[in-house]
Design a protein around this motif. Structure first.
Motif, short mmCIF file in Angstrom:
data_model
loop_
_atom_site.label_atom_id
_atom_site.label_comp_id
_atom_site.label_asym_id
_atom_site.label_seq_id
_atom_site.Cartn_x
_atom_site.Cartn_y
_atom_site.Cartn_z
N VAL A 94 0.83 -1.20 0.00
CA VAL A 94 0.00 0.00 0.00
C VAL A 94 0.87 1.25 0.00
O VAL A 94 0.61 2.21 -0.73
N LEU A 130 1.20 3.95 -3.48
CA LEU A 130 0.36 5.11 -3.20
C LEU A 130 0.40 6.04 -4.40
O LEU A 130 1.45 6.42 -4.89
N ARG A 136 -0.21 9.53 -5.82
CA ARG A 136 -0.39 10.94 -5.48
C ARG A 136 0.03 11.79 -6.65
O ARG A 136 1.07 11.55 -7.26
N THR A 184 -4.41 16.58 2.52
CA THR A 184 -4.94 15.22 2.41
C THR A 184 -4.80 14.54 3.77
O THR A 184 -4.00 14.96 4.60
N ASN A 221 -4.55 10.54 5.65
CA ASN A 221 -4.39 9.11 5.54
C ASN A 221 -5.15 8.52 6.73
O ASN A 221 -4.60 8.42 7.83
N THR A 230 -5.98 5.70 7.83
CA THR A 230 -5.45 4.55 8.56
C THR A 230 -4.37 4.94 9.57
O THR A 230 -4.09 4.20 10.49
N LYS A 281 -14.79 11.35 5.36
CA LYS A 281 -13.50 11.09 4.71
C LYS A 281 -12.46 10.60 5.71
O LYS A 281 -11.67 9.71 5.41
N ARG A 308 -12.94 6.82 6.61
CA ARG A 308 -12.83 5.79 5.57
C ARG A 308 -11.61 4.92 5.82
O ARG A 308 -10.70 5.29 6.54
N LYS A 309 -11.59 3.78 5.16
CA LYS A 309 -10.48 2.85 5.32
C LYS A 309 -9.59 2.86 4.07
O LYS A 309 -9.02 1.85 3.70
N THR A 310 -9.47 4.01 3.43
CA THR A 310 -8.63 4.14 2.25
C THR A 310 -7.26 4.67 2.65
O THR A 310 -7.05 5.10 3.78
N SER A 311 -6.34 4.65 1.70
CA SER A 311 -4.98 5.09 2.01
C SER A 311 -4.85 6.61 2.00
O SER A 311 -4.03 7.15 2.73
N GLU A 365 -7.20 10.48 1.33
CA GLU A 365 -8.42 11.23 1.02
C GLU A 365 -8.05 12.71 0.93
O GLU A 365 -7.42 13.25 1.83
#
Length: 171
Positions: free
Chosen positions: A45, A49, A51, A78, A80, A82, A110, A113-116, A118
């Protein structure tokens, strides 16, 4: 007598080295066998990434030396999610929504969320991001919020023919 002490010291040093080697071998085995899959996923991950980094663009002059277009430095915020602890998510969302005058519920969604990554807000002035940096220092939040340098294009003469400048110079 001195010879026996020297042998004991060497034996003790050897036992300490063998013990440390044994403990390190156990630790390496634990990391490899027990945590290996989780760490491999985290590494993947991090390494993949995606970007977007905007380049600095030059100044465009007309034939008389007057500036037609120029870039200025701004920043993009942004998160992260997690990397933000569960107890800090609401506090971070509240601060971001207050500082950047955003809807709290959207920012909280946002942040949870469980994304890397946002994106919270793009192309903000340094005064706002300095306020965010100050808040992060006061609340000791060092991970999860990213402040990335970005550029914004300005046209000193207003939007007069700005679309032509963009089309002509983007070739």
């Amino acid at each position: 007598m001195a010879n026996i002490r020297g042998k004991k010291r060497i034996r003790n040093a050897l036992l300490v080295c063998v013990g440390l080697f044994f403990l390190l071998s156990i630790r390496i085995g634990y990391i490899q066998l027990v945590q290996g899959e989780e760490l491999q996923t985290l590494a993947y991950v991090q390494q993949t990434l995606d970007r977007k980094i905007n380049p600095n663009r030059g100044i465009i002059y007309d034939r008389n030396g007057e500036v037609l277009a120029m870039s200025a430095s701004v920043e993009t915020i942004t998160v992260n999610p997690t990397n933000i602890s569960a107890e800090n998510k609401e506090k971070v969302a509240k601060a971001l929504s207050d500082i950047f005058e955003l809807d709290y519920e959207k920012v909280l969604k946002k942040v949870k969320r469980k994304t890397s990554i946002e994106t919270i807000v793009k192309k903000v002035d340094k005064e706002k991001t300095d306020e965010l940096r100050k808040w992060m220092n006061e609340n000791e939040i060092v991970a999860g919020i990213n402040i990335d340098e970005d550029t914004k294009r300005y046209y000193p003469n207003g939007n007069l023919a700005s679309h032509i400048i963009r089309i002509y110079w983007s070739r």
